[in-house]
Design a protein around this motif. Structure first.
Motif, PDB file in Angstrom:
ATOM      1  N   GLU A   1      69.575  59.468  22.259  1.00 10.82           N
ATOM      2  CA  GLU A   1      68.772  59.979  21.159  1.00 10.82           C
ATOM      3  C   GLU A   1      67.575  59.103  20.813  1.00 10.82           C
ATOM      4  O   GLU A   1      66.542  59.607  20.352  1.00 10.82           O
ATOM      5  N   ALA A   2      67.682  57.781  20.991  1.00  6.86           N
ATOM      6  CA  ALA A   2      66.637  56.884  20.508  1.00  6.86           C
ATOM      7  C   ALA A   2      65.266  57.173  21.123  1.00  6.86           C
ATOM      8  O   ALA A   2      64.262  57.259  20.391  1.00  6.86           O
TER       9      ALA A   2
ATOM     10  N   ALA B   1      63.804  60.205  19.434  1.00  6.59           N
ATOM     11  CA  ALA B   1      63.369  59.913  18.073  1.00  6.59           C
ATOM     12  C   ALA B   1      62.076  59.108  18.055  1.00  6.59           C
ATOM     13  O   ALA B   1      61.308  59.167  17.093  1.00  6.59           O
TER      14      ALA B   1
ATOM     15  N   GLN C   1      59.580  64.725  18.998  1.00  7.46           N
ATOM     16  CA  GLN C   1      59.994  63.800  17.945  1.00  7.46           C
ATOM     17  C   GLN C   1      60.293  64.540  16.649  1.00  7.46           C
ATOM     18  O   GLN C   1      61.278  64.246  15.966  1.00  7.46           O
TER      19      GLN C   1
ATOM     20  N   ARG D   1      64.371  65.251  14.817  1.00  4.08           N
ATOM     21  CA  ARG D   1      64.823  64.820  13.486  1.00  4.08           C
ATOM     22  C   ARG D   1      66.095  65.542  13.060  1.00  4.08           C
ATOM     23  O   ARG D   1      66.761  65.121  12.128  1.00  4.08           O
TER      24      ARG D   1
ATOM     25  N   SER E   1      67.939  62.552  14.060  1.00  2.50           N
ATOM     26  CA  SER E   1      67.516  61.231  13.594  1.00  2.50           C
ATOM     27  C   SER E   1      67.450  61.106  12.079  1.00  2.50           C
ATOM     28  O   SER E   1      67.345  60.002  11.553  1.00  2.50           O
TER      29      SER E   1
ATOM     30  N   GLY F   1      69.818  57.632   9.081  1.00  2.42           N
ATOM     31  CA  GLY F   1      69.206  57.517  10.398  1.00  2.42           C
ATOM     32  C   GLY F   1      70.207  57.287  11.508  1.00  2.42           C
ATOM     33  O   GLY F   1      71.425  57.423  11.338  1.00  2.42           O
ATOM     34  N   LEU F   2      69.683  56.914  12.687  1.00  2.00           N
ATOM     35  CA  LEU F   2      70.506  56.717  13.872  1.00  2.00           C
ATOM     36  C   LEU F   2      71.245  55.386  13.796  1.00  2.00           C
ATOM     37  O   LEU F   2      70.643  54.342  13.587  1.00  2.00           O
TER      38      LEU F   2
ATOM     39  N   ALA G   1      67.809  52.582   9.410  1.00  2.00           N
ATOM     40  CA  ALA G   1      68.644  53.780   9.426  1.00  2.00           C
ATOM     41  C   ALA G   1      69.466  53.917   8.149  1.00  2.00           C
ATOM     42  O   ALA G   1      69.874  55.029   7.783  1.00  2.00           O
TER      43      ALA G   1
END
Length: 449
Positions: free
Chosen positions: A69-70, A73, A92, A96, A99, A144-145, A176
């Motif tokens: 996922e990073a 994001a 991006q 969300r 994220s 957040g993540l 996050a």
């Protein structure tokens, strides 16, 4: 093709892609030692996602598949689009949905998607002030993540208060955790459901069950996932239709209405409650460890499906899956998830070689896809690395041992047989994967001895 990521999920994706007769060269960035059996590794560039996009363009990559996922994001799909390189993964803005848990709640509210009642807080004082009004148990989530670790199911207010302070005051998850959600605790059985979409067509990839807690009996802290099971009939037809019509399609429509159409794999983490399925979370990619048990059952060309989704040519329907049952058991380093101790020698894992990974090297170009037979055991690398000429653990979830069989008993026997072959002193793993004591499931079994 370029496969971005370094976990067991990416190893499973690479292994499945290698079955395609259309695959030429597969690069893994940064990959892991296990992925070297199917791909050529590329180091992560110093300038992050911009460097990845530049590398893909310079090397004539036809398709980029983003596993974790990073990078999504951080806008990797956007950087690739600017350079004209197709990408399997959302923008991006659309990413969300994973994220930012607050954003996901807004989308679900607009779309009328059933989910838990929740409220977001930007200050610790406000969150603590509201804590007294929430029924127990309750869920505290970092917005957040946080690699699956930013969620705590709290059965006492003191536990919730301590976790809020840890996240918002002491900064356990950094940015996050600057925003948190208090959320109603849903009761039922969890299900991970996956679809592939090009923004219009929706292909059903299938379902799996994840085991998020560290210890047997679903005790201990949340992790990135300690095991998973995938088998026929896990999401019966009526349930699958309900998930699609009440959850998946409305969420995708809401994202499109916002001007952020979604393209890629959408993962709906669900709780099957008495009122029907409700969303616990959305993820913008395949799950880990769910990918390790779901993808090997695929009886279609994953490269072809990914290409169609990335280029806007995906039809709807349901992906064909084999009738086998798959069970995956994660082996982690001692101290995981809070303080994993890396560097354990992995001689047995180094000696293990997966079967069925060289179809593209032997198949003729343009050959019709015919899925090879599913092997009895597969070992996917996650946090592994080389130290000199040795394979060692890299800290975290190190390996996923996957077993296959005609039924759950056989699949669990194969998976845990492989665990016994490759585990090392101090390895952490659950002995009750695919077992839910007291749950209303059709496959209750005893934990592995």
């Amino acid at each position: 093709m370029l496969l971005v990521g370094s976990g067991s999920r990416e190893h499973a994706i690479g292994w499945t892609l290698r079955r395609s007769p259309r695959l030429g060269e597969l690069y893994a960035l940064p990959g892991n030692p296990g992925l070297e059996e199917v791909a050529r590794r590329v180091p992560w560039p110093q300038d992050g996602v911009e460097g990845v996009a530049r590398w893909a363009e310079e090397h004539g990559v036809d398709l980029v598949v983003v596993g974790p996922e990073a990078p999504l994001a951080q806008g990797l799909a956007d950087r690739l689009a600017e350079r004209g390189v197709p990408c399997l993964g959302p923008s991006q803005a659309a990413a969300r949905i994973e994220s930012s848990k607050g954003f996901a709640k807004e989308v679900m509210a607009e779309a009328g998607v059933p989910t838990a009642r929740a409220r977001a807080f930007d200050s610790l004082e406000d969150a603590l002030g509201a804590l007294a009004t929430w029924a127990l148990p309750l869920v505290v989530k970092a917005d957040g993540l946080a690699s699956g670790k930013g969620v705590r199911v709290c059965r006492e207010r003191a536990e919730a208060r301590a976790f809020l302070e840890e996240v918002m005051s002491r900064g356990r998850f950094g940015e996050a955790g600057r925003r948190v959600l208090l959320e109603e605790c849903l009761e039922g059985e969890e299900l991970s459901y996956f679809v592939l979409t090009d923004g219009r067509g929706v292909l059903r990839l299938g379902a799996a069950r994840d085991h998020k807690r560290l210890m047997e009996g679903d005790r201990g802290p949340n992790t990135g996932g300690m095991g998973a099971v995938s088998l026929p009939g896990l999401a019966p037809g009526g349930l699958e239709e309900e998930i699609l019509e009440r959850i998946v399609r409305p969420a995708l429509a809401a994202l499109e209405e916002r001007g952020t159409p979604y393209r890629g794999v959408l993962y709906a983490g669900l709780m099957l409650t008495r009122e029907g399925p409700k969303v616990v979370e959305f993820n913008a990619r395949l799950g880990d460890p769910e990918a390790q048990v779901l993808l090997p059952r695929l009886e279609e060309d994953l490269l072809e499906l990914f290409w169609r989704a990335a280029t806007g040519e995906l039809d709807g329907g349901t992906a064909r899956l084999s009738p086998e049952t798959a069970v995956g058991v994660v082996l982690a380093d001692a101290g995981y998830p809070d303080d994993p101790q890396e560097g354990a020698p992995l001689q047995a894992a180094e000696a293990f070689r997966n079967a069925g990974t060289i179809r593209a090297a032997t198949g003729a170009a343009g050959q019709a896809y015919g899925p090879p037979e599913v092997p009895k055991r597969l070992l996917f690398h996650g946090a592994t690395r080389t130290k000199g000429d040795r394979l060692v653990s890299g800290g975290g979830r190190v390996l996923t041992a996957v077993g296959f069989g005609e039924d759950l008993d056989q699949a669990r026997s194969e998976a845990y047989g492989l665990v016994e072959e490759v585990r090392w002193p101090g390895a952490v793993y659950r002995r009750d994967i695919a077992v839910r004591p007291g749950a209303d499931l059709r496959f209750l079994r005893r934990p592995h001895p």
